[in-house]
Design a protein around this motif. Structure first.
Motif, PDB file in Angstrom:
ATOM      1  N   TRP A 301       0.836  -1.196   0.000  1.00 10.99           N
ATOM      2  CA  TRP A 301       0.000   0.000   0.000  1.00 10.99           C
ATOM      3  C   TRP A 301       0.872   1.248   0.000  1.00 10.99           C
ATOM      4  CZ3 TRP A 301       0.752   2.883   4.540  1.00 10.99           C
ATOM      5  CH2 TRP A 301       1.324   2.197   5.623  1.00 10.99           C
ATOM      6  N   LYS A 302       0.278   2.333  -0.448  1.00 11.30           N
ATOM      7  CA  LYS A 302       0.990   3.601  -0.508  1.00 11.30           C
ATOM      8  C   LYS A 302       0.610   4.477   0.678  1.00 11.30           C
ATOM      9  CE  LYS A 302       1.606   3.754  -5.527  1.00 11.30           C
ATOM     10  NZ  LYS A 302       1.433   4.563  -6.766  1.00 11.30           N
ATOM     11  N   ALA A 303       1.597   5.231   1.150  1.00 10.32           N
ATOM     12  CA  ALA A 303       1.368   6.158   2.244  1.00 10.32           C
ATOM     13  C   ALA A 303       1.099   7.555   1.698  1.00 10.32           C
ATOM     14  CB  ALA A 303       2.581   6.191   3.174  1.00 10.32           C
ATOM     15  N   ASP A 379       5.338   6.694  -3.368  1.00 12.58           N
ATOM     16  CA  ASP A 379       4.061   6.903  -2.664  1.00 12.58           C
ATOM     17  C   ASP A 379       3.283   8.073  -3.244  1.00 12.58           C
ATOM     18  OD1 ASP A 379       3.975   4.998  -0.273  1.00 12.58           O
ATOM     19  OD2 ASP A 379       5.981   5.825  -0.065  1.00 12.58           O
ATOM     20  N   ASP A 380       3.753   8.598  -4.383  1.00  9.11           N
ATOM     21  CA  ASP A 380       3.114   9.741  -5.052  1.00  9.11           C
ATOM     22  C   ASP A 380       3.085  10.971  -4.147  1.00  9.11           C
ATOM     23  OD1 ASP A 380       2.594   8.119  -7.292  1.00  9.11           O
ATOM     24  OD2 ASP A 380       0.748   7.375  -6.370  1.00  9.11           O
ATOM     25  N   ILE A 381       4.110  11.121  -3.324  1.00  9.07           N
ATOM     26  CA  ILE A 381       4.257  12.298  -2.473  1.00  9.07           C
ATOM     27  C   ILE A 381       5.162  13.279  -3.200  1.00  9.07           C
ATOM     28  CG2 ILE A 381       5.234  13.136  -0.290  1.00  9.07           C
ATOM     29  CD1 ILE A 381       4.333  10.499   0.979  1.00  9.07           C
ATOM     30  N   VAL A 386       6.268  17.795   0.581  1.00  8.48           N
ATOM     31  CA  VAL A 386       7.395  17.624   1.497  1.00  8.48           C
ATOM     32  C   VAL A 386       7.864  18.972   2.024  1.00  8.48           C
ATOM     33  CG1 VAL A 386       9.834  16.969   1.614  1.00  8.48           C
ATOM     34  CG2 VAL A 386       8.170  15.426   0.549  1.00  8.48           C
ATOM     35  N   THR A 387       8.027  19.937   1.135  1.00  2.00           N
ATOM     36  CA  THR A 387       8.503  21.249   1.562  1.00  2.00           C
ATOM     37  C   THR A 387       7.539  21.885   2.551  1.00  2.00           C
ATOM     38  OG1 THR A 387       9.599  21.561  -0.577  1.00  2.00           O
ATOM     39  CG2 THR A 387       9.199  23.530   0.746  1.00  2.00           C
ATOM     40  N   TYR A 388       6.253  21.780   2.281  1.00  2.00           N
ATOM     41  CA  TYR A 388       5.242  22.399   3.143  1.00  2.00           C
ATOM     42  C   TYR A 388       5.209  21.770   4.526  1.00  2.00           C
ATOM     43  CZ  TYR A 388       0.597  24.053   4.621  1.00  2.00           C
ATOM     44  OH  TYR A 388      -0.445  24.625   5.305  1.00  2.00           O
TER      45      TYR A 388
END
Length: 450
Positions: A301-303, A379-381, A386-388
């Motif tokens: 699964w993706k996070a 995970d398509d992040i 990430v920066t935010y």
């Protein structure tokens, strides 16, 4: 993180070797020159830290780099498991044994300050070319206008979620920028929960750490864990509301594991990655685990990541529980200047090599965000997310993660010792909070006489 999360978090640290301040991959990020230090007499520093850090491959590689850069400074690591750390530290420092540098989270370091174990860093920082008021952002003095801590990193808390659990329940993913309220999170957790299958799925995961019970209240009252006269404020309406919210999720909605079962199973924060939970509020170490430990914790699964929940009164605000890990120099240190040089290199080199963002402002952030986003791309992040969420939002509202002033060690441990009585139905919330207040107020009074 009482400080237990620090023990567990390190097992999830990333093994990135990042480029900082223009250095090559694997080089220390600090710009301190080792030349002048290398010319003096050789000194040996006794560095007390938890074994989960000192025994890591990242630290051992850092130590080789450090001693090559500063050949006249040798390091004698004193490695102690975190569950034994506070007792070992107290014994060593109270007995007058030489210790040059110690690690600690907020609770542990303020406990050391209150016990008069530490020296102020203001003067020795100037010798080591460090500006305590400018090199760590908006970092304030600790006591009586003096700095006693050399900050390592500030944790960045957010909501992590299991996209498969959301998909299976037909529930939309959390908004990547707009936080849920705690009440909305409770409703979503209930929708995600499925206790009828072979493997139970709880909508929400939590750890048996203080902030999971009182952190909602800290957002409400801006981290007011103490009254104006320095006594315990845990019985304030905001903290009571926070505890009652968790009781609703756990015991009314049945959307989180009962606390007795959680404790009996020795459940730790790594358990979230077995896939049987929909959401968890956690700091950056959850993403570090998601990025680099897939072989150790395989998953299908993706996070996802989103802002941490907020009270309805703060709807739309980006909030964070602020907790700072740090290094400090005990009063009985033999080599304060060299200890602070080690601290500076540890923060800007070792900390960065583990995938954590140091508070030291002489370390560049952009490359850190880019590397982390690249590690989380499966995970398509995105880089924007990430920066935010990992320290790039200048407008984030930081509130205290835990009590760190009067008798902080006793405050946290007493709270955790007693709170399960409320969640198991043995005591009312008012009775438990009154007991915590009485016990910790007594500890604060006793410490004030020392």
């Amino acid at each position: 993180m009482n400080g237990k999360w620090s023990l567990l978090a390190v097992t999830a640290m990333m093994a990135f070797t990042l480029t900082a301040c223009g250095g090559k991959s694997g080089e220390p990020a600090s710009q301190t020159s080792g030349g002048s230090e290398a010319q003096g007499e050789t000194v040996t520093l006794k560095f007390l830290n938890i074994s989960e850090y000192l025994d890591s491959s990242e630290f051992k590689a850092f130590l080789e780099r450090f001693e090559a850069k500063y050949p006249n400074i040798k390091v004698d690591p004193v490695s102690v498991p975190h569950e034994q750390y506070i007792n070992k530290r107290n014994i060593m420092l109270a007995s007058g044994e030489q210790v040059d540098l110690i690690w600690g989270n907020g609770v542990e370091q303020f406990d050391a300050i209150n016990k008069n174990f530490l020296m102020p860093l203001d003067d020795v920082a100037k010798e080591a070319d460090i500006d305590m008021s400018a090199d760590f952002g908006d970092f304030k003095p600790d006591k009586d206008g003096k700095y006693y801590r050399f900050p390592i990193q500030q944790n960045n808390w957010m909501l992590y979620y299991n996209k498969k659990v959301f998909d299976d329940a037909g529930v939309p993913y959390p908004d990547p920028k707009v936080p849920m309220t705690w009440d909305e999170m409770a409703e979503v957790a209930q929708k995600l929960t499925n206790l009828s299958g072979k493997d139970k799925v709880y909508g929400m995961f939590y750890n048996n750490w203080g902030m999971y019970f009182y952190g909602y209240g800290s957002q409400l009252n801006n981290g007011k864990f103490y009254t104006d006269d320095g006594k315990v404020n845990i019985d304030a309406p905001e903290f009571k509301r926070s505890l009652e919210w968790m009781n609703d999720v756990m015991n009314v909605r049945k959307a989180a594991m009962p606390i007795a079962e959680l404790i009996q199973n020795n459940t730790d924060f790594l358990s979230y990655w077995n896939g049987n939970y929909g959401m968890v509020v956690g700091a950056q170490w959850y993403a570090q685990l998601a990025a680099t430990k897939k072989e150790q914790f395989p998953r299908d699964w993706k996070a996802g990541i989103a802002p941490m929940p907020v009270p309805a009164e703060m709807a739309g605000k980006h909030m964070n529980w602020s907790s700072i890990d740090s290094l400090a120099i005990p009063k009985n240190a033999k080599h304060p200047k060299e200890s602070l040089i080690l601290a500076k290199e540890y923060v800007s080199d070792y900390t960065l090599s583990t995938g954590a963002l140091p508070m030291y402002t002489k370390v560049t952030k952009d490359k850190y965000f880019e590397n982390l986003a690249d590690a989380l791309k499966d995970d398509d992040i995105t880089l924007e997310q990430v920066t935010y969420l990992f320290g790039g939002d200048p407008d984030v509202v930081n509130v205290e993660e835990k009590p760190v002033l009067g008798a902080p060690q006793e405050y946290e441990s007493t709270f955790l010792d007693l709170i399960s009585q409320y969640y198991t139905g043995a005591e009312t919330v008012d009775a438990v909070l009154e007991q915590v207040k009485v016990k910790v107020d007594n500890a604060i009074e006793e410490q004030s006489k020392q």
